[in-house]
Design an enzyme around this catalytic site. Structure first.
Site, mmCIF file in Angstrom:
data_model
loop_
_atom_site.group_PDB
_atom_site.id
_atom_site.type_symbol
_atom_site.label_atom_id
_atom_site.label_comp_id
_atom_site.label_asym_id
_atom_site.label_seq_id
_atom_site.Cartn_x
_atom_site.Cartn_y
_atom_site.Cartn_z
ATOM 1 N N THR A 158 19.954 78.303 41.782
ATOM 2 C CA THR A 158 20.628 79.541 41.354
ATOM 3 C C THR A 158 21.975 79.217 40.706
ATOM 4 O OG1 THR A 158 19.539 80.841 43.056
ATOM 5 C CG2 THR A 158 21.554 81.762 42.121
ATOM 6 N N HIS A 218 25.226 78.884 35.988
ATOM 7 C CA HIS A 218 26.112 78.008 35.213
ATOM 8 C C HIS A 218 25.659 77.931 33.747
ATOM 9 C CE1 HIS A 218 28.595 74.295 34.541
ATOM 10 N NE2 HIS A 218 27.619 74.012 33.699
ATOM 11 N N GLU A 219 24.374 77.710 33.543
ATOM 12 C CA GLU A 219 23.886 77.581 32.163
ATOM 13 C C GLU A 219 24.023 78.912 31.418
ATOM 14 O OE1 GLU A 219 23.388 74.614 31.004
ATOM 15 O OE2 GLU A 219 23.521 73.707 32.992
ATOM 16 N N HIS A 277 27.338 79.183 29.954
ATOM 17 C CA HIS A 277 27.455 78.552 28.628
ATOM 18 C C HIS A 277 27.001 79.528 27.540
ATOM 19 C CE1 HIS A 277 28.745 74.719 30.038
ATOM 20 N NE2 HIS A 277 27.610 74.346 30.578
ATOM 21 N N ASP A 297 32.272 73.729 30.064
ATOM 22 C CA ASP A 297 32.365 73.111 31.382
ATOM 23 C C ASP A 297 33.827 72.941 31.777
ATOM 24 O OD1 ASP A 297 29.653 72.613 32.176
ATOM 25 O OD2 ASP A 297 29.558 71.126 30.570
HETATM 26 ZN ZN LIG Z 1 27.641 72.909 31.985
#
Ligand SMILES: [Zn+2]
Length: 191
Positions: free
Chosen positions: A121, A126-127, A130, A136
């Site tokens: 999860t 996180h992706e 983006h 990051d």
């Molecule tokens: Zn990343």
């Protein structure tokens, strides 16, 4: 030129259609262009992310619960999505946004990170971060979603912190993102 061709070949029916189209284009802007409803809707397609569905749903829910200017919704089957999510056997990676409505970015949810012990999860959230334009921030603490793998395998936090939330709110404020192209870089979350 196209207009006259239509009129010549299809006559009255085309003329009526054309008139109706023109009227529609001239109509006042719909209410959703007002600031009161300045939410950018982005659709995601996870039809090629087998095994990640619940992680994606939880990651999406985390974003939707914590930001106001964007809403992530699942694309209807077979329809175009701004965020295309696929499962791979590599490391997770994503094209850096902010993706705009009508644009498209790709998210790869890689099983290599899962086999190393990272939380699915958190990876999905996180992706998606983006996709929404966040780079990051590694190394960083578990409280930062964009610190990614640097927070260690024990970190299961999938909630963006206040700074991360504010950044996304800013990127999508007043629908201005419609004018800003996605960054387009691919961010690879290998460790
Ligand atoms: Zn990343």
């Amino acid at each position: 030129m196209q207009k006259s061709l239509w009129l010549k070949t299809a006559g009255t029916a085309a003329a009526i259609t054309l008139a109706a189209t023109t009227a529609a284009q001239a109509a006042p802007a719909p209410a959703d262009s007002m600031s009161a409803a300045a939410v950018v809707t982005l659709r995601y397609d996870d039809s090629r992310a087998a095994g990640w569905e619940s992680a994606i749903a939880a990651g999406v829910a985390s974003w939707n619960a914590n930001i106001d200017n964007v809403e992530l919704v699942e694309a209807a089957p077979g329809t175009r999505a701004e965020i295309v999510i696929v499962a791979t056997t590599g490391w997770p990676q994503a094209i850096l946004g902010p993706v705009r409505p009508g644009g498209q970015v790709r998210v790869e949810l890689g099983s290599q990170a899962v086999s190393q012990g990272y939380n699915k999860t958190r990876i999905a959230a996180h992706e998606l971060g983006h996709s929404l334009g966040l780079p990051d921030t590694k190394p960083g603490p578990c409280s930062q979603l964009m610190s990614g793998s640097s927070a260690g395998t024990g970190c299961t936090n999938a909630v963006p912190n206040l700074t991360e939330q504010a950044r996304v709110e800013s990127l999508y404020a007043n629908r201005l993102t419609a004018l800003v192209p996605a960054d387009g870089r691919t961010v690879v979350d290998a460790r």
